[in-house]
Design an enzyme around this catalytic site. Structure first.
Site, mmCIF file in Angstrom:
data_model
loop_
_atom_site.group_PDB
_atom_site.id
_atom_site.type_symbol
_atom_site.label_atom_id
_atom_site.label_comp_id
_atom_site.label_asym_id
_atom_site.label_seq_id
_atom_site.Cartn_x
_atom_site.Cartn_y
_atom_site.Cartn_z
ATOM 1 N N PRO A 39 0.817 -1.220 0.000
ATOM 2 C CA PRO A 39 0.000 0.000 0.000
ATOM 3 C C PRO A 39 0.854 1.276 0.000
ATOM 4 C CG PRO A 39 -0.915 -1.584 1.536
ATOM 5 C CD PRO A 39 0.413 -2.144 1.064
ATOM 6 N N HIS A 40 2.061 1.223 0.596
ATOM 7 C CA HIS A 40 2.844 2.476 0.633
ATOM 8 C C HIS A 40 3.575 2.757 -0.687
ATOM 9 C CE1 HIS A 40 6.448 0.312 2.829
ATOM 10 N NE2 HIS A 40 6.511 0.104 1.549
ATOM 11 N N TYR A 99 -6.997 -22.078 15.807
ATOM 12 C CA TYR A 99 -8.395 -21.803 16.111
ATOM 13 C C TYR A 99 -8.864 -20.447 15.616
ATOM 14 C CZ TYR A 99 -6.270 -19.114 19.839
ATOM 15 O OH TYR A 99 -5.501 -18.225 20.520
HETATM 16 C C1 LIG Z 1 9.851 -2.118 -2.997
HETATM 17 C C2 LIG Z 1 9.922 -3.551 -3.303
HETATM 18 C C3 LIG Z 1 10.170 -4.499 -2.297
HETATM 19 C C4 LIG Z 1 10.493 -4.108 -0.880
HETATM 20 O O1 LIG Z 1 9.441 -3.446 -0.300
HETATM 21 P P1 LIG Z 1 9.633 -2.424 0.937
HETATM 22 O O2 LIG Z 1 8.256 -1.958 1.122
HETATM 23 O O3 LIG Z 1 10.595 -1.380 0.490
HETATM 24 O O4 LIG Z 1 10.143 -3.221 2.075
HETATM 25 C C5 LIG Z 1 10.159 -5.828 -2.645
HETATM 26 N N1 LIG Z 1 9.919 -6.204 -3.916
HETATM 27 C C6 LIG Z 1 9.686 -5.322 -4.915
HETATM 28 C C7 LIG Z 1 9.412 -5.807 -6.295
HETATM 29 C C8 LIG Z 1 9.681 -3.955 -4.642
HETATM 30 O O5 LIG Z 1 9.475 -3.073 -5.623
#
Ligand SMILES: *Cc1c(COP(=O)(O)O)cnc(C)c1O
Length: 626
Positions: free
Chosen positions: A393-394, A423
């Protein structure tokens, strides 16, 4: 019905504070309202309780001075933030995987923060644990899983989400061998090789018998969860060259061992090379080495490339018929939310022949925006056949940090990682009492769950909401790519330069590089692009005055083999030079902003961009670049 659908239409311009704080009034008033709600809530809790801080206290010298220092520190912080932060919100920022975040998520986060729930345990977060489970269900549904059977939850990011996926894949692979120890009758007649190649669903079905027999704890103790990882016995984990760094960390932390992480080549488009994947599997099978899992990327971190998940699913099904099984994970940390652009207002996957009309109608695509290619469409469609998916989501959920997520197709898989009895979801109760017992993390912000949940409520997870928002970025990226490709050689200070995009974007990342016409040295070209990056980033000082801000990456032979060769050749670099220098430095733009053509037309945006790059080249030349 009709009215309800009309109400759900999302106006993109109402979602963000805006590049010029256009929606400041709404944001501030709503935040004030939420703060009032909170402060009243405090006061109304046992109105008969006496105040703990008296008016007399508040006039004390130390009291006043403490507040004064509080204010001074916050002013100092604000000044630091305003001087050196990166203006994600501006369409002048085309760099890393972020842009402005949704107002509703920011407000939900800030409001929830005041209540400070901890989603590790239900008793510390009776509201936000439920929101986390609901957000997980939203994602499961959007990704094409059955939300009744799937399990999704929020992690601190894609990194931890991937750890969780490898964690369950690893534990799962060792279960049939553990069952052989504990209850041999259940797997009678099967060789170790067959046990190591049991399909995911079959293992989970077997575990239902184990649970019914009350042997779950014993089986878990005999699996890697109890026994540890034994010398690569569980086989190899196949990941494309385009993998995110966290996969190397995962192999280490989870005891898989780096040597058991096998890199699969990517093609000229930076997608997993299927022939190489198949050859790798065949080679391992011939040597009787099991395959723990295969990972596909939907939206590679550096190039935004989308692996042909549909072809990988076909391969998995073919091998399964031949008695070779592996876990399939899709790392869609970056690209996952783009699946919304393929779902209609009823969340159904839109047929290919209707998609273009939809994108034109809902997202303002013009005829020349020829997206998506068939294979990208098929890949997004096939995601629901994976055993698990990472989705952040970020990143393309436009939610503030730290919000990743992992979604698993079959929630029975949770029993493999928990230390508790199975459970949690029984009796129709969807709220595990102790989320912390089923996930990698412990204490974690309920505010994050609230902000993801709230985003999904305002912005539907289909083409009327997120799809529309993301498609605006894709439209920008495709236009940007086209302009880069069409740019003729241009003069700066009497010298001539060219620019070239890396590949056509699978959705919204565009990588590109400049070179001086006639320059055949790759290291000199790399130096030029590095200097350009420095001029367009924090490395030449605070970016507040910068006209254009971007990010960069290096593609080298160690990670990518010869995949970048065609690209450097287009820039006038020979194969010999490539093999000598082994690495190309590119500028990298993730186009998340929906505002690329809002301040001005797209053509004006492009003209401004080129003028900026010319003036940066001018500075670089004046600084003595030869
Ligand atoms: C950004 C990314 C990650 C890592 O995610 P974070 O939120 O930075 O920990 C892993 N895989 C892919 C393909 C990404 O683009």
């Amino acid at each position: 019905m009709e009215g309800e659908k009309l109400m759900k239409k999302v106006d993109i311009e109402a979602l963000f504070i805006g590049p010029k704080s256009e929606n400041q009034k709404f944001f501030k008033e709503t935040l004030n309202f939420m703060i009032d709600e909170h402060t009243h809530w405090r006061r109304d809790f046992h109105p008969d309780d006496k105040a703990a801080i008296s008016l007399h206290d508040q006039y004390r010298k130390d009291f006043v001075e403490t507040l004064q220092r509080t204010q001074e520190v916050l002013l100092e912080l604000s000044s630091k933030l305003r001087t050196s932060s990166i203006p994600w919100f501006s369409p002048r920022y085309l760099g890393h995987m972020n842009s402005d975040t949704l107002m509703v998520s920011n407000l939900a986060y800030m409001a929830t923060l005041l209540y400070n729930p901890n989603n590790c345990a239900y008793e510390a977060s009776p509201v936000t644990t439920a929101l986390e489970i609901e957000a997980g269900r939203d994602l499961a549904q959007m990704l094409g899983y059955d939300p009744e059977k799937a399990w999704g939850h929020i992690t601190s990011g894609g990194t931890v989400a991937n750890y969780e996926a490898v964690w369950v894949a690893r534990n799962l692979k060792s279960i049939p061998l553990a069952i052989k120890e504990v209850k041999p009758k259940l797997v009678a007649g099967l060789s170790d090789w067959q046990l190591l190649n049991m399909p995911v669903k079959k293992i989970l079905d077997l575990l239902d018998h184990i649970k019914a027999a009350g042997l779950m704890d014993q089986v878990r103790d005999h699996s890697v969860k109890g026994m540890g990882v034994n010398d690569g016995q569980l086989g190899k984990l196949l990941v494309p060259q385009s993998k995110h760094l966290c996969w190397i960390k995962a192999a280490d932390i989870l005891g898989i061992g780096k040597n058991n992480l096998v890199s699969v080549q990517v093609d000229d488009n930076f997608r997993t090379d299927l022939k190489h994947l198949k050859d790798t599997i065949d080679r391992l099978v011939k040597k009787k080495v099991p395959i723990l899992g295969v990972m596909s990327v939907v939206g590679s971190t550096e190039e935004g490339a989308v692996d042909k998940v549909h072809e990988v699913v076909k391969l998995r099904d073919k091998y399964e018929k031949e008695g070779i099984s592996f876990y399939l994970h899709v790392d869609a940390a970056y690209g996952g939310y783009s699946r919304t652009a393929f779902l209609d207002e009823d969340n159904k996957f839109i047929p290919y022949h209707r998609l273009k009309t939809k994108l034109t109608k809902e997202c303002g695509f013009e005829r020349k925006i020829d997206w998506p290619p068939r294979e990208v469409y098929n890949a997004f469609k096939a995601m629901s056949h994976a055993d698990s998916i990472t989705i952040d989501p970020h990143k393309m959920g436009y939610v503030p940090y730290a919000a990743g997520a992992v979604v698993m197709k079959d929630r029975r898989i949770l029993d493999l990682i928990t230390y508790f009895a199975a459970y949690i979801f029984e009796g129709g109760d969807n709220n595990p009492m102790l989320l912390g017992a089923y996930i990698l993390e412990g204490s974690k912000a309920g505010a994050t769950a609230a902000s993801v949940w709230a985003a999904h409520r305002v912005v539907p997870l289909n083409i009327t909401g997120y799809g529309k928002l993301i498609a605006k970025g894709i439209k920008g990226a495709i236009s940007f790519h086209r302009s880069l490709g069409a740019q003729k050689p241009f003069a700066v200070d009497g010298r001539r330069f060219i620019v070239m995009p890396l590949t056509k974007p699978d959705f919204n990342i565009v990588d590109f590089a400049f070179n001086e016409v006639g320059n055949t040295s790759l290291s000199k070209m790399n130096d030029l692009n590095q200097k350009l990056y420095e001029q367009c980033s924090y490395s030449s000082g605070p970016v507040y005055k910068d006209d254009f801000i971007t990010s960069k990456t290096s593609l080298d032979t160690d990670s990518y083999g010869n995949a970048p060769l065609k690209f450097v050749e287009k820039l006038g670099i020979t194969k010999y030079e490539w093999e000598k220098t082994k690495s190309v430095y590119v500028l990298r733009s993730c186009v998340l902003t929906p505002f690329l053509d809002r301040h001005s037309t797209y053509d004006e945006y492009w003209a401004n961009f080129m003028n900026t790059m010319k003036s940066k080249l001018d500075v670089i030349i004046k600084n003595g670049w030869k």
